[in-house]
Design an enzyme around this catalytic site. Structure first.
Site, PDB file in Angstrom:
ATOM      1  N   ASP A  62       0.857  -1.178   0.000  1.00 35.39           N
ATOM      2  CA  ASP A  62       0.000   0.000   0.000  1.00 35.39           C
ATOM      3  C   ASP A  62       0.899   1.235   0.000  1.00 35.39           C
ATOM      4  O   ASP A  62       2.130   1.127  -0.081  1.00 35.39           O
ATOM      5  CB  ASP A  62      -0.945   0.012   1.201  1.00 35.39           C
ATOM      6  CG  ASP A  62      -2.319   0.582   0.834  1.00 35.39           C
ATOM      7  OD1 ASP A  62      -2.373   1.794   0.515  1.00 35.39           O
ATOM      8  OD2 ASP A  62      -3.306  -0.165   0.843  1.00 35.39           O
ATOM      9  N   HIS A 120      -2.782   3.200  -4.738  1.00 31.18           N
ATOM     10  CA  HIS A 120      -2.127   2.753  -3.500  1.00 31.18           C
ATOM     11  C   HIS A 120      -0.691   2.294  -3.783  1.00 31.18           C
ATOM     12  O   HIS A 120      -0.223   1.293  -3.229  1.00 31.18           O
ATOM     13  CB  HIS A 120      -2.938   1.630  -2.838  1.00 31.18           C
ATOM     14  CG  HIS A 120      -4.221   2.105  -2.222  1.00 31.18           C
ATOM     15  ND1 HIS A 120      -4.256   2.876  -1.086  1.00 31.18           N
ATOM     16  CD2 HIS A 120      -5.511   1.930  -2.601  1.00 31.18           C
ATOM     17  CE1 HIS A 120      -5.517   3.151  -0.778  1.00 31.18           C
ATOM     18  NE2 HIS A 120      -6.302   2.598  -1.693  1.00 31.18           N
ATOM     19  N   GLU A 126      -9.737   2.729  -5.146  1.00 33.19           N
ATOM     20  CA  GLU A 126      -9.307   4.080  -4.771  1.00 33.19           C
ATOM     21  C   GLU A 126      -8.098   4.553  -5.575  1.00 33.19           C
ATOM     22  O   GLU A 126      -7.106   5.026  -5.017  1.00 33.19           O
ATOM     23  CB  GLU A 126      -9.004   4.120  -3.266  1.00 33.19           C
ATOM     24  CG  GLU A 126     -10.229   3.803  -2.412  1.00 33.19           C
ATOM     25  CD  GLU A 126      -9.933   3.750  -0.935  1.00 33.19           C
ATOM     26  OE1 GLU A 126     -10.866   4.000  -0.137  1.00 33.19           O
ATOM     27  OE2 GLU A 126      -8.794   3.436  -0.564  1.00 33.19           O
TER      28      GLU A 126
END
Length: 538
Positions: free
Chosen positions: A184, A254, A320
């Site tokens: 991440d 990410h 995301e």
């Protein structure tokens, strides 16, 4: 010691997940150090694990497991494969009489799950020389093939021994998929030999927000990673417990840690481009660039990942992923014009389809968060639906396989009791703002009513997610996971028609005693007062 009849009855009731069918019998089986655990060679590993678990939990040492016809002349535990049984895959029959405990199944997984039920029937004290197991016959099988938990090692590193302990408790609850979030913005946690800077640089951040101040800093360098040998150790340990480990390498978003290690992977044609491993939580702009050099990197990464993880699925994340850098990148704009991509969502779809081809070339299937639907879902991709159920419903209706994990019911990083009540205990009790009590987890049905029976066959199962921004150690991880993991288990395994929260709470009392015996740091069971409102769904 002699067992009181009501104690036997309590143990019959204390099985989670609730079996499909139970018939109580007469009498008890006496488990002692003289008990033999026997099996045929096909389930010898399951017999050894049972013997070890009985010794550890009961403080007795059953005779070494073996196949021995003479054992039939004395009380014994027998594990057998029965290919002709009408039980479904992973189903089992546990038959307990005063002279024999017999576990049969058509596969080794079913035998193993039968042994886990047997462990739940043990007393939860250690002051006995023998254990009395109440007679009964249980016929049982899972509702869903996918019964999972996700753990996040990227935000906070989880030691290998702690992962093993968590796997043991997953097995205790008959869960069979560990989704392992390994990269991440805040850290890259898996050794990739071809790209050593991923861990030399990407595994370390300058600081971490302290509990109670998510925008603050503790001014302390933080980092760690798993060697490939450690990864193999975890995968092997899980497989012995019939748990598949699903790796996640989150992309194209990410990716701050990866682009900090190798800046060319990102949108390096932007002015003032300077990626670094992120010190704060949230969504950050650093995405992989959709270039051929990046797809070569992705291919290399998954070559090593696939060598370490034998799972059918590989998780590419896909959630995301901000489109801002792509929209500002001359290089990406040129790609969009050349490929006829009208916006950032279609760039993401292009990226996902390229990753799917890479994984297919290695004999694997792609699975990702529901954002991989943006711009058009790849032909063979499967979806984890976290932003509610809509993405999962649409995917199933289109013929794609789905794992349901909506944040409204399956995010175990949320508070188990109201935030004010938890934070009154101290800042270290901080969790994500939303509220997910035990009852709300239990009430979830992974098959939405909108799906036809045929569409519902695409629901592989259900998974709970345990993100680790506010989980700095294993005790906090336990606090967030337990006892909600028991509710998850029943959602994933037991027939929907048999669900009964009041009955579940009665059975949970016995399971809580097992937690207490193992010194699990269990979270609260919140029971709202009559005037309290129903917890809002997030």
């Amino acid at each position: 010691m002699t067992m009181k009849p009501q104690a036997c009855e309590q143990r019959v009731a204390s099985i989670i997940p609730r079996p499909v069918h139970i018939v109580t019998g007469q009498g008890v089986f006496h488990l002692t150090a003289e008990t033999i655990v026997r099996s045929n060679s096909a389930v010898s590993k399951e017999a050894r694990w049972l013997q070890s678990d009985l010794s550890a939990r009961c403080r007795v040492a059953p005779t070494r497991s073996r196949e021995d016809s003479a054992a039939n002349q004395r009380p014994h535990i027998s594990l057998e494969l029965a290919p002709e049984t009408p039980l479904p895959a992973a189903g089992y029959c546990l038959d307990i009489t005063p002279t024999v405990i017999k576990i049969t199944a058509k596969d080794a997984a079913g035998v193993f799950y039968g042994t886990r039920t047997l462990l739940q029937l043990l007393p939860t004290t250690t002051d006995f020389e023998s254990a009395e197991i109440p007679a009964m016959t249980i016929t049982d099988h899972p509702r869903f093939a996918w019964r999972g938990m996700m753990i996040d090692s990227a935000r906070h590193f989880i030691e290998v021994d702690h992962i093993k302990s968590f796997l043991d408790w997953m097995a205790f609850h008959k869960l069979n998929n560990l989704h392992w979030h390994l990269s991440d913005d805040q850290g890259w946690r898996i050794e990739i030999k071809k790209y050593p800077k991923l861990t030399e640089v990407g595994a370390y951040r300058e600081s971490t927000p302290p509990y109670g101040d998510r925008k603050g800093s503790d001014h302390t360098r933080y980092g760690a990673f798993y060697t490939q040998q450690q990864i193999q150790e975890v995968v092997r340990y899980a497989a012995e417990r019939h748990i598949t480990v699903l790796p996640e390498i989150d992309m194209p978003g990410h990716m701050a840690a990866a682009t900090a290690a190798y800046p060319y992977l990102g949108n390096s044609d932007l002015p003032d481009y300077a990626p670094k491993v992120q010190n704060h939580w949230g969504i950050h702009p650093y995405t992989l660039a959709p270039t051929e050099a990046v797809f070569e990197f992705v291919d290399d990464i998954f070559t090593e990942v696939c060598a370490l993880f034998p799972s059918t699925y590989i998780h590419m994340g896909g959630d995301e992923a901000p489109k801002t850098q792509w929209e500002a990148s001359p290089r990406v704009q040129a790609l969009m014009q050349a490929k006829g991509l009208k916006d950032g969502h279609e760039v993401q779809s292009y990226f996902v389809k390229r990753v799917e081809k890479i994984l297919a070339s290695k004999g694997r299937k792609l699975i990702g968060w529901d954002e991989i639907r943006e711009g058009g879902l790849s032909p063979q991709a499967s979806v984890m639906s976290w932003r509610g159920e809509a993405g999962g419903i649409a995917s199933a209706q289109e013929g794609h396989d789905v794992v349901m994990c909506p944040q409204s019911h399956m995010y175990f990083d949320y508070y188990q009791a109201p935030a004010a009540q938890e934070l009154a205990k101290g800042a270290e009790f901080q969790a994500f703002e939303n509220f997910l009590p035990l009852q709300q987890v239990y009430q979830y049905d992974p098959v939405p009513a909108q799906l036809s029976p045929q569409e519902a066959t695409h629901i592989l199962g259900v998974q709970a997610n345990l993100w680790s921004e506010f989980i700095k150690d294993f005790k906090k991880m336990q606090y967030q996971a337990f006892p909600r993991i028991a509710a998850l288990a029943e959602v994933a395994w037991s027939p929907a028609a048999d669900k009964d929260y009041a009955n579940f709470l009665e059975r949970l009392e016995g399971i809580l005693a097992h937690y207490q015996l193992a010194q699990i740091n269990c979270g609260p069971i919140y029971t709202p007062a009559p005037q309290d409102e129903t917890p809002a769904k997030s």
